[in-house]
Design an enzyme around this catalytic site. Structure first.
Site, PDB file in Angstrom:
ATOM      1  N   GLU A 146      54.635  68.939 -11.511  1.00 60.84           N
ATOM      2  CA  GLU A 146      54.585  67.555 -11.013  1.00 60.84           C
ATOM      3  C   GLU A 146      55.511  66.617 -11.772  1.00 60.84           C
ATOM      4  O   GLU A 146      55.072  65.726 -12.507  1.00 60.84           O
ATOM      5  CB  GLU A 146      53.146  67.030 -11.040  1.00 60.84           C
ATOM      6  CG  GLU A 146      52.246  67.725 -10.049  1.00 60.84           C
ATOM      7  CD  GLU A 146      50.865  67.067  -9.935  1.00 60.84           C
ATOM      8  OE1 GLU A 146      50.486  66.294 -10.829  1.00 60.84           O
ATOM      9  OE2 GLU A 146      50.189  67.338  -8.930  1.00 60.84           O
ATOM     10  N   GLU A 191      48.544  73.481  -5.183  1.00 59.56           N
ATOM     11  CA  GLU A 191      47.240  73.044  -5.692  1.00 59.56           C
ATOM     12  C   GLU A 191      46.494  72.421  -4.534  1.00 59.56           C
ATOM     13  O   GLU A 191      46.915  71.396  -3.998  1.00 59.56           O
ATOM     14  CB  GLU A 191      47.407  72.009  -6.814  1.00 59.56           C
ATOM     15  CG  GLU A 191      48.103  72.555  -8.048  1.00 59.56           C
ATOM     16  CD  GLU A 191      48.264  71.524  -9.155  1.00 59.56           C
ATOM     17  OE1 GLU A 191      47.585  70.476  -9.093  1.00 59.56           O
ATOM     18  OE2 GLU A 191      49.074  71.756 -10.059  1.00 59.56           O
TER      19      GLU A 191
HETATM   20  C1  GLA Z   1      47.696  67.766 -10.857  1.00 58.24           C
HETATM   21  C2  GLA Z   1      48.258  68.776 -11.797  1.00 58.24           C
HETATM   22  C3  GLA Z   1      47.259  69.764 -12.277  1.00 58.24           C
HETATM   23  C4  GLA Z   1      45.957  69.115 -12.550  1.00 58.24           C
HETATM   24  C5  GLA Z   1      45.480  68.397 -11.322  1.00 58.24           C
HETATM   25  C6  GLA Z   1      44.119  67.769 -11.491  1.00 58.24           C
HETATM   26  O1  GLA Z   1      47.854  68.029  -9.543  1.00 58.24           O
HETATM   27  O2  GLA Z   1      49.388  69.437 -11.323  1.00 58.24           O
HETATM   28  O3  GLA Z   1      47.743  70.342 -13.464  1.00 58.24           O
HETATM   29  O4  GLA Z   1      46.119  68.235 -13.587  1.00 58.24           O
HETATM   30  O5  GLA Z   1      46.394  67.398 -11.029  1.00 58.24           O
HETATM   31  O6  GLA Z   1      44.134  66.659 -12.326  1.00 58.24           O
END
Ligand code: GLA
Ligand code: ZN
Length: 664
Positions: free
Chosen positions: A147, A306
């Protein structure tokens, strides 16, 4: 890249669990139909516990166990979490905020893209990992970092910004002109004098009241810095492990990085999708919009890296997903073009700031309702994967989303309540509510396949974009332009042209005046030939037609009776101009009418509320995904073969709350 197999998996952190759990985890994963895990994207200190001391033994062992159970691996490069030893030795890696404060150790993403030392450490670890795993056929993809995002105002960035400006403008004189630095005596004499737009005296909220040209370039520079940093990693992996595709997990409508450009260096893009968490509860349409953004980056299908699998938050929880919603949200992504679903996370962690972020399993590791729902979903998807993976989403309508326009709109948002993201969301939702699927495209992307294109608040304009839109419309396309389009040049200066600037000829209107609506004021808008009315609460462009026909007028205030919405015939196409924001109901109604006139075919003949429909096609076959996001059962008149239940419909589909159908 077209994958025959549907990857279905979880984000897994073996390093958070004693080894004795790993085997059991893998068995339970298989039990849930999981065939892929993403690993190691935050494991830097575990892999390189001291400078140059690399240890992959634990990861090898975890991967071995998974592979033995038939589970493949997406491997993350761990650069989102630089270890403490590195930060202590080289504090100039730290990200710095606009006040000059170091964003210190303790969470993640505490590095600066432009730190050369950090780039060296990055090179080393990425080479080590790629070399170590390059021959492992069970690594099915690489995820770069995690991210990407964040702005930085450190000295490394300042140096890099000066180089970036020099490359962009060639001469300081030109930069001064493009920015208009004569204003408030800001003229720069040489590159060395250039600044980052950090803390200064006058404040107009964040960002501080800097020159808008500088602010926009800083945004562009920051995005470019991230893209270059990603490329550094991509190049290494491509060289060492050329067989394996490379991705990055993006965040839908996140706007700090130009995702179109970030995506150019990747084989496929990935989305992180949390409809319902500590920070908010999404309308059912917004995960679909995020997915459309992802699909629009490379004009190809994407992965969800995710996907929400439980109640989640950091300090407190969002609502717990209701029975059926995890499955529904999964199908929603597939309906929008996901070729793989990876749930975050496998098991809720016992420690760390994400202790509350539940996964497929709870802290105690006992499979419960969510596990069973994901298991069922996985089973259905594996059965259908042959006809799901690689399907193309079919859209007759596109919305233009430009990061440059987004940044300009953020820097000076015209009205306190104006948000570029929000207006895109409103039009997207209007289309969804009319059962019309949408592509999200960039300003100069090919529009020829679309019957209808929406251009919301395209504040920055160039002659090239004008020509592009002209060509589209004259060839028969339908274009809808909204207020706050065409008011500026690409350098963020105001245009001297009559508004909507370069779009005036297309729209056949002039913006004679405008009114920014503040302090809760609203203005009534009436459609001319219908009894439908709506309300503006942000902005009113007071229009004068110059060839266009009036479709709606204001019905209040000193500009009562003046045009608010118009249509202009141009070549074989039409251009609608919508001079104000309007409530969702009105926009949905209007977009339904305009697209119908433009020959767009809704995917269901009559709107059914809370029901989302997407069409995907492959080899001449069409699949309608029908998703009930509502809490009520719905009946939808439709014929065909329903794939999930394996039944022939007899003119009617009944969908329970949160249920899904795929009709062929
Ligand atoms: C993001 C991140 C994950 C995790 C999630 C939940 O999407 O990529 O590593 O931290 O949030 O907080
Ligand atoms: Zn920096």
């Amino acid at each position: 890249m077209s994958l025959k197999k549907l990857y279905f998996g979880a984000d897994y952190y073996p390093e958070h669990w004693k080894e004795e759990n790993w085997e059991k985890h893998a068995d339970l994963m298989r039990g849930a139909n999981i065939n892929v895990v993403r690993l190691a994207e935050f494991a830097w200190s575990k892999i390189e516990s001291q400078e140059g001391k690399f240890d992959f033994s634990w990861l090898d062992e975890a991967i071995d166990i998974l592979i033995r159970k038939g589970i493949k691996v997406v491997l993350g490069t761990p650069t989102a979490a630089p270890p403490k030893w590195m930060m202590d030795k080289h504090p100039d890696i730290y990200n710095v905020d606009e006040y000059g404060n170091i964003r210190g150790f303790g969470s993640r993403r505490h590095y600066c893209y432009n730190s050369e030392i950090f780039q060296q450490f990055t090179r080393k670890i990425v080479i080590e990992i790629a070399e170590h795993y390059k021959n492992n056929p069970n690594i099915v993809a690489w995820q770069i970092d995690n991210e990407f995002g964040g702005l930085c105002y450190c000295d490394n960035c300042l140096k890099a910004f000066k180089r970036w400006l020099k490359k962009r403008y060639g001469t300081v004189k030109r930069m001064n002109e493009e920015w208009g630095t004569v204003f408030w005596s800001q003229t720069y004499n040489n590159w060395d004098e250039a600044i980052l737009p950090g803390y200064t005296v006058c404040d107009s909220g964040t960002p501080y009241a800097h020159n808008p040209g500088l602010l926009l370039d800083y945004r562009r520079f920051n995005s470019d810095s991230c893209i270059a940093y990603q490329k550094l990693q991509v190049d290494i992996i491509r060289k060492i492990a050329p067989a394996q595709p490379v991705t990055h997990n993006m965040m839908g409508m996140f706007n700090e990085i130009d995702y179109y450009k970030l995506g150019e260096d990747l084989d496929f893009v990935s989305l992180d999708n949390y409809p319902n968490n500590q920070w908010g509860k999404a309308h059912y349409d917004s995960p679909g919009l995020s997915a459309d953004v992802m699909r629009g980056i490379k004009k190809q299908n994407f992965w969800v890296m995710e996907q929400q699998s439980g109640p989640c938050g950091w300090n407190f929880f969002g609502d717990t997903p209701k029975p059926g919603q995890l499955r529904l949200w999964t199908y929603q992504q597939i309906a929008h073009g996901a070729d793989a679903i990876v749930y975050f996370r496998w098991r809720a962690c016992l420690f760390g700031i994400e202790q509350y972020w539940y996964g497929i399993l709870d802290h105690d590791g006992i499979p419960r309702r969510r596990y069973l729902e994901i298991q069922q979903t996985g089973q259905e998807l594996q059965r259908l994967s042959e006809c799901l993976v690689g399907l193309k989403v079919f859209s007759q309508v596109a919305i233009v989303r430009s990061y440059d326009c987004e940044w300009s709109n953020i820097i000076q948002s015209h009205n306190k309540n104006f948000q570029y993201d929000k207006i895109i969301g409103q039009y997207h939702r209007a289309l969804t509510e009319n059962h019309i699927s949408t592509d999200i495209v960039n300003s100069l992307d090919d529009l020829s396949s679309y019957k209808f294109v929406i251009l919301p608040a395209h504040i920055l304009m160039t002659e090239e974009i004008k020509k592009h839109l002209m060509d589209y419309v004259t060839a028969g396309g339908n274009l809808l332009i909204t207020y706050r389009s065409g008011a500026r040049e690409w350098n963020n200066q105001m245009t001297t042209k009559v508004l909507p600037g370069l779009l005036k000829e297309l729209a056949g209107v002039e913006v004679e005046e405008f009114d920014s609506l503040n302090h809760g004021r609203t203005v009534k808008v009436m459609m001319k030939n219908e009894l439908i009315e709506g309300y503006a609460s942000v902005w009113c462009d007071i229009l004068k037609t110059d060839g266009a026909e009036i479709l709606a007028t204001y019905a209040q205030d000193y500009f009562s009776g003046m045009p608010a919405i118009t249509v202009n015939n141009l070549g074989n196409g039409k251009v609608y101009y919508v001079g104000s924001d309007l409530d969702q109901k009105f926009i949905t109604h209007m977009v339904g009418n305009f697209t119908r006139e433009g020959g767009v075919n809704p995917l269901l003949p009559e709107p059914v509320s809370n029901v989302e429909v997407m069409k995907r096609i492959m080899g001449g076959k069409e699949y309608l995904f029908i998703l009930n996001h509502g809490e009520e059962e719905v009946s939808i008149p439709i014929d065909g073969f329903e794939l999930i239940s394996n039944t022939q419909l007899k003119g009617m589909l009944i969908l329970k709350p949160y249920d899904v159908a795929i009709v062929k």
